[in-house]
Structure formats: structure tokens, C-alpha cells
Design an enzyme around this catalytic site. Sequence first.
Site, PDB file in Angstrom:
ATOM      1  N   VAL A 152       0.836  -1.199   0.000  1.00 12.35           N
ATOM      2  CA  VAL A 152       0.000   0.000   0.000  1.00 12.35           C
ATOM      3  C   VAL A 152       0.873   1.253   0.000  1.00 12.35           C
ATOM      4  O   VAL A 152       0.670   2.184  -0.791  1.00 12.35           O
ATOM      5  CB  VAL A 152      -0.954   0.003   1.213  1.00 12.35           C
ATOM      6  N   TYR A 153       1.853   1.277   0.886  1.00 19.83           N
ATOM      7  CA  TYR A 153       2.764   2.424   0.963  1.00 19.83           C
ATOM      8  C   TYR A 153       3.493   2.612  -0.361  1.00 19.83           C
ATOM      9  O   TYR A 153       3.560   3.723  -0.903  1.00 19.83           O
ATOM     10  CB  TYR A 153       3.756   2.203   2.100  1.00 19.83           C
ATOM     11  N   ALA A 154       4.050   1.520  -0.903  1.00 18.98           N
ATOM     12  CA  ALA A 154       4.788   1.622  -2.160  1.00 18.98           C
ATOM     13  C   ALA A 154       3.897   2.151  -3.275  1.00 18.98           C
ATOM     14  O   ALA A 154       4.319   2.984  -4.078  1.00 18.98           O
ATOM     15  CB  ALA A 154       5.378   0.262  -2.537  1.00 18.98           C
ATOM     16  N   SER A 156       1.375   4.166  -3.027  1.00 19.49           N
ATOM     17  CA  SER A 156       1.156   5.608  -2.851  1.00 19.49           C
ATOM     18  C   SER A 156       2.344   6.407  -3.368  1.00 19.49           C
ATOM     19  O   SER A 156       2.178   7.485  -3.946  1.00 19.49           O
ATOM     20  CB  SER A 156       0.884   5.932  -1.382  1.00 19.49           C
TER      21      SER A 156
END
Length: 242
Positions: A152-154, A156
Site C-alpha cells: 500500500v505504501y509503495a 502511494s
Amino acid sequence: MAGELAGKVAAVTGAASGIGLASAEAMLAAGACVVMVDRDEAALKLLRDKHGDAMILLVIDLLDPKSCATLLPAVLEKAGQLDILHANAGTYIGGDLVDADTAAIDRMLNLNVNVVMKNVHDVLPHMIARGTGDIIVTSSLAAHFPTPWEPVYASSKWAINCFVQTVRRQVFKHGIRVGSISPGPVASALLADWPPEKLKEARDAGSLLETSEVADVVMFMLTRPRGVTIRDVVMLPTNFDL
């Protein structure tokens, strides 16, 4: 770098700690007036006690649309102009996607992507009218490598890197530079969910960056001749291996 940013006004989001604080302090040392944007009013007041009137406090909850929209008007009211925006505020989710809380996913995508886009959208008319400006976005090494432990972070950060590169091509004709800084692991609050033994092991191995090292690169980007744009900088701890 004393005096290199004299007469400039910078706004830094997520400025009360971590990379945002290090970036703001580096700009202050270079002579800029810095508007510290954060939702943590108590932390900002402590910083004002340390740095004095060159640091302007601006308490904003960027996740609240009405509050977020006040950023530029408040900066102009307090400082009269805006030369530099460091869109730094962000959050982190790691681990397996199936274990992630969907509300946390929404919050992270909102802060890491939507808020950055809205902040940049809101400051651009002012910078275009003045014919100059610098926008730096804090991205991540995760924007350049499909890190399996943080999908998820990647995602974004991949999105925001595309945003930086496309907006840069729209606005360079107005004298505005847009770039991103993509550090690997940084010793900051975003690593709060790391087990203590993992954090210690990483520090001992020299596989973490310090916030001051990231701020040094931000300053390098800001102090290039106006005809030079540093679009993307990827920073790795020397002893780091994906």
C-alpha cells in the site's frame, strides 16, 4: 549554506518531526522564513521556543478538507509570499495486504497522495503569478522498487512520483521547479512499528539514513541555479541492500 535562502519563504508540511523538521531547520539555517505546517500544535510551540520568530507556526489538519484548503491563504497572511513548498507529510503501512485495516489504507492514500496533490494544486497559481517557485515532495525508495512488504505504501509513492514528473512538465515554463526526494529507510517516526531489535540491528549495520542527511539533499535541490532542476533523487544507506 548560510544566507543561500535569504528572503525566501518556505512552507513545510509534517514539519514537527522527522524529515520535515530536519528540512525546515536546514532552510532556517540558510536564511529562509519557514512556515511549519503540522497538526501537532504542542510540538510546534516547542520548536518556536527553540528557533524564534523566523519560524512561523501553522496548525492544520491536512486530512480535513476545509483545514487543508487554508494552507496557502494562511501562509500568505503570515508571510506575504511563498517561494518553496516541501510537501512532506505522510504516513506508513507495512506488512501483508490481507492484514491491513481498510480505514488505515484510506487514511494513508489520502495523506500520501490526495493531500500532496491538493497542496500543490493550491500553491501553483501563486507561484505561476510570480514566475518562480520550488516544490519538493518527499517520496520513497519504495517508489522505485516493488517492495513486497509494503504494497500500500509503495503504491502511494509510485503514484506521487508520476504526479511529480507530470506536473513538472506542465509548470517548468512558468519558472517553477518540481522534484522529489526518495530516501531509503530513515530513522524517523515512520519506523515506529519496527521491532526494537530490527531498528537496533539496522542502526548498528549502517543501513538507515538520518533525517539531517535527507535535509542536506533537499538543500542541494533548492540551491541549484534556476536553470537546473533536480527531478528525482534516490538516497540509499551505503550498507543497504534490497
